[in-house]
Each structure stands twice: as C-alpha cells, then as structure tokens.
Design an enzyme around this catalytic site. Structure first.
Site, short mmCIF file in Angstrom:
data_model
loop_
_atom_site.label_atom_id
_atom_site.label_comp_id
_atom_site.label_asym_id
_atom_site.label_seq_id
_atom_site.Cartn_x
_atom_site.Cartn_y
_atom_site.Cartn_z
N ARG A 21 -7.39 -22.68 50.04
CA ARG A 21 -7.04 -23.59 48.93
C ARG A 21 -7.23 -25.04 49.32
O ARG A 21 -7.66 -25.87 48.53
CB ARG A 21 -5.57 -23.39 48.54
CG ARG A 21 -5.32 -22.15 47.73
CD ARG A 21 -3.83 -21.80 47.71
NE ARG A 21 -3.02 -22.91 47.27
CZ ARG A 21 -1.75 -23.11 47.68
NH1 ARG A 21 -1.18 -22.27 48.52
NH2 ARG A 21 -1.08 -24.13 47.23
N ASP A 49 -1.16 -15.20 52.83
CA ASP A 49 -0.88 -16.61 52.58
C ASP A 49 -1.63 -17.48 53.58
O ASP A 49 -2.17 -18.53 53.23
CB ASP A 49 0.62 -16.91 52.67
CG ASP A 49 0.87 -18.41 52.57
OD1 ASP A 49 0.49 -19.00 51.55
OD2 ASP A 49 1.39 -19.00 53.53
N HIS A 73 12.56 -24.71 53.49
CA HIS A 73 11.13 -24.97 53.38
C HIS A 73 10.93 -26.12 52.41
O HIS A 73 11.66 -26.26 51.44
CB HIS A 73 10.41 -23.72 52.86
CG HIS A 73 8.94 -23.73 53.11
ND1 HIS A 73 8.36 -23.21 54.26
CD2 HIS A 73 7.91 -24.20 52.37
CE1 HIS A 73 7.05 -23.36 54.20
NE2 HIS A 73 6.75 -23.96 53.06
N SER A 94 2.92 -18.88 47.62
CA SER A 94 2.70 -19.20 49.03
C SER A 94 4.05 -19.37 49.75
O SER A 94 4.31 -18.75 50.79
CB SER A 94 1.89 -20.50 49.12
OG SER A 94 1.97 -21.07 50.40
N LYS A 102 6.10 -16.26 52.25
CA LYS A 102 6.44 -16.52 53.66
C LYS A 102 7.94 -16.38 53.88
O LYS A 102 8.38 -15.84 54.89
CB LYS A 102 6.06 -17.96 54.03
CG LYS A 102 4.60 -18.14 54.34
CD LYS A 102 4.36 -19.52 54.90
CE LYS A 102 4.48 -20.58 53.83
NZ LYS A 102 3.27 -21.28 53.51
N1 URA Z 1 3.92 -25.38 51.23
C1 URA Z 1 3.50 -24.10 51.33
O1 URA Z 1 3.96 -23.35 52.18
N2 URA Z 1 2.56 -23.67 50.49
C2 URA Z 1 2.03 -24.44 49.53
O2 URA Z 1 1.21 -23.97 48.81
C3 URA Z 1 2.47 -25.79 49.43
C4 URA Z 1 3.42 -26.23 50.29
#
Ligand code: URA
Length: 433
Positions: A168, A161, A82, A183, A187
C-alpha cells in the site's frame, strides 16, 4: 475462484463474499497471487470502499493468516496500544515504560514508518544494539522478567498485513478506512492482548484529516474488536502539528529520554495521560481516570519510568551508555536554523509537510527497501499558539547533506504560518470512543 474475477467484482463496486476475501488473503500470503494483482485489488478497494461486513471479514482473514500469540502465561490482563500514525509520534516509547513501571505487563509489537509518518521500530533501532527481532518465546520470557518488551512485527504474525502494508505504501493506498482498520485490528487480534487502546490521530499529519472520519474509523475498529472479543477504546488525538518538538529517529529518542526525566512538552503530557489512564483502567488496575493520571505523573517524576526504560533497552541488547550520555549519539553534520521572517503568533505547522520534509532529509523511506538515516530530522522550537519575534529561531534542521538541509529550511519557512492575532492553544485529546 480466481483473482481476476475478484478484482473485477470490486472494480465494479460489488460486495465481496467471505470466500473471495479469504481466497485473496490466503493465496497472496502463499505467493500464488502476484503483487500486481494484489495492487489492482487494493486500488479497487481504495476507490470503491468496503462495507463494515467486508472489512470485518478482511480483518479476521488477515489475523488468521499466520500465527497468533498466546499471552495467557503472563497471568495478567495485557492491554495493547497502537496509533493510526503520525509525525513526531513517540507516544509508545514514552508511555509503555511508564505503564510497565506501574506493574502492568507490556508485550508490544510495533511497526516501521509508513508514508510520511514515522515508525516506533525505526526510532528504537537508532539506539545502538537494540534488537527488534526477538523470537516469540524470548519475547514472552522478557515480559515475564522485566514487565516490558517492544519488538518488530514477526514475519509470521498477520503476514498478510505485513505484505499489504508494504504494498500500500508504494501504490498510494495508505489512507483508506477499510485498509487502515483491517491492518491495525488484524495485528492487534493476532498479537494476543485481551484489550486494546487505539490512538486515533486526527489532522494534517494523520491519515484521518477530520474528526468525522476519525469517529467513523473508531466505531468500525471498536465493532471489529467486540466481534473478536477484545474490548477496544479509541482515544482521538490532535495531529494538526507534529507531537512534541522532535521529528526524526534519534532526535525522537533524545526527546523520549528528556520526557522520562520529567521534561515533557504539554502535548506529549496530555496525550500520555489521556491514553495511559485508559490502559490502566482496561488492565483492571484502576477505574478512576484522574487517579490513574496521578500515578502516571508520579512514576515519571520519581524516576521509576526512566529506570524501566533502561531495563527495556538493556534486555533487548541496546547500549545504555547512549541513554545515560546522550551526547554519544551520532549527530547530523549540519544543524541549520529556520528563522522567523516576521513577528506574530504561530497559527499552523502542517504536520504532513513536516513529515515529508523529514523523509526528504532521509529520516523515512521512499521505497520499502530503502535504508534510513537515523541522525537527520527537525526540531520545532516554536509550536502552534507560541509568540515569535522576527529573527527568532522557529526550528532547526538536522541534515547530513547541505543542499537537502537548505531545501528543508526553505520549506519549513513556508510551513510555519505566522499571523498577527493571538491564537488559542490547541487541545490534544479530542474525544474518547
Ligand atoms: N498503522 C497500521 O498499522 N496500519 C495502517 O494501515 C496505518 C497505520
């Protein structure tokens, strides 16, 4: 327990309890807390921060707010990847077919663009027919069959999220350490992979503007990973200028195709080798990072990674005639050059400004319900440290609206900082945490 008191506590800089955090997350997902109440709490968190303990509790509550995936039937270690977000960041789309071509399963859920940063899912959707909404059972079946699937975050995976991420974005609360860490890690924990490699971007086009804050958030995410029993490695990468040459959805897919055919810009190459070598290591497929890098390059140059990309697109309903004949992709109406008004060396290309210019052209969203224009964006012909002569082309703007295109050209002329003295080439991998 009531939400007004929780908001007041955070407003007054108090530490929230586990019960308060869980109450907020669960009731917000159920719809019993309004968006304006959630916005007030999120803004209080943004302004007053959270302790490591609060951030961990928020992460775990968000991870448990919906279903969690079980990838154990794949019978192999799955390593998730990620990015904390960037401009021109097509690393997932280039790297994951390479990893799958090495026999390491890729079961990846990606996101849409956020703020000035692009999103993998928006980019993949510029391939006609590519379906990002695949039911979880089919997703796992595809990974079993082809070794790779990349889909959007399902409604039921970390739904807290999903709601908070979109909220946000609309209230200027994206670049907050506890909110970004919770966040991402919620995930990743819910998505079922055993191990995680995070691309923590640093610089003007990232949410972490300097190395110190990138190191801090990396340590925080690693700690959360350890608590959730998921080994986590953070690779700090340079996001002072956009990654590669292309910014914009279709343009980035076209660049991905070129990379997988072996025509890879230096920055993309260094980043995929840096991140990819750790994914292979964590998957238990090789401890020697230099050997892992060799295997990555081998599978690019022998065509196996490209073939895996074709398999990925085919299995998700995408029309591969576009990949095989990229001229079929719809082009923007206007392709406008950005010309250098003096000679010298490129010292700066502020990635956030480039990202915002691309969003203004229509490549990203201003409001969460906005559509996006896949064809528009920017091609950077010159990157930091390149020499340029007056009158040479720095970049091209791809626009569907002439006025917006011309505005983007003017803005890019200001974004490119040209100096007389030679500039040292950038480093793209800054640290490993
Ligand atoms: N990527 C994400 O999944 N969440 C964030 O808050 C910022 C980048």
């Amino acid at each position: 327990m009531n939400i007004q008191q929780i908001i007041a506590n955070k407003r007054d800089k108090k530490i929230l309890s586990q019960e308060e955090i869980e109450y907020f997350v669960n009731e917000y997902v159920k719809g019993n807390i309004t968006d304006y109440q959630a916005a007030a709490l999120v803004m209080a968190i943004y302004l007053n921060g959270m302790t490591e303990g609060e951030t961990t509790m928020l992460t775990l509550a968000m991870a448990r707010s919906g279903e969690t995936l079980d990838l154990s039937t794949l019978n192999k270690t799955v390593v998730d990847k990620h990015s904390t977000g960037g401009v021109g960041d097509k690393i997932t789309i280039v790297l994951m077919p390479i990893i799958a071509s090495l026999g390491i399963p890729v079961a990846k859920m990606s996101g849409r663009g956020l703020g000035f940063t692009g999103g993998t899912i928006d980019k993949l959707e510029s391939i006609p027919g590519y379906n990002i909404e695949i039911p979880i059972n089919n997703f796992i079946e595809i990974v079993k069959k082809t070794g790779i699937s990349v889909i959007g975050q399902t409604a039921n995976l970390a739904p807290a999220d999903k709601k908070l991420y979109a909220l946000r974005d609309t209230i200027a609360c994206v670049d907050s350490m506890p909110l970004i860490a919770s966040s991402i890690m919620s995930k990743k924990i819910a998505a079922g992979a055993e191990k995680i490699v995070l691309d923590v971007t640093v610089g003007s086009g990232a949410f972490m503007k300097d190395k110190e804050s990138a190191v801090e958030i990396s340590k925080l995410m690693k700690k959360i990973g350890t608590l959730a029993n998921k080994e986590t490695v953070c690779v700090l990468t340079n996001m002072d200028e956009p990654v590669g040459k292309a910014v914009g959805n279709t343009l980035e897919i076209l660049e991905t195709i070129e990379c997988l055919k072996g025509n890879i810009p230096n920055d993309i190459k260094e980043i995929i080798l840096g991140i990819g070598s750790y994914i292979i290591k964590l998957a238990g497929e090789g401890d020697n990072l230099e050997e892992n890098k060799k295997r990555i390059l081998e599978n690019i140059y022998n065509g196996k990674a490209y073939d895996k990309f074709i398999e990925l697109i085919t299995s998700q309903g995408g029309d591969i005639s576009y990949i095989e004949n990229p001229d079929k992709f719809e082009k923007a109406k206007y392709i406008l050059p950005v010309v250098a008004n003096k000679s010298g060396y490129i010292a700066e290309i502020n990635a956030k400004d480039v990202g915002e210019t691309s969003v203004d052209l229509g490549a990203g969203r201003v409001k969460k319900e906005d559509g996006i224009d896949h064809a528009v964006g920017i091609i950077l012909e010159k990157k930091i440290a390149d020499e340029v002569k007056e009158g040479e082309i720095l970049a091209y703007v791809h626009a569907n609206n002439e006025e917006k295109g011309e505005k983007a050209v003017k803005r890019l002329q200001e974004i490119y900082i040209i100096v007389e003295q030679k500039i040292e080439p950038e480093k793209y991998i800054l640290d490993i945490i």
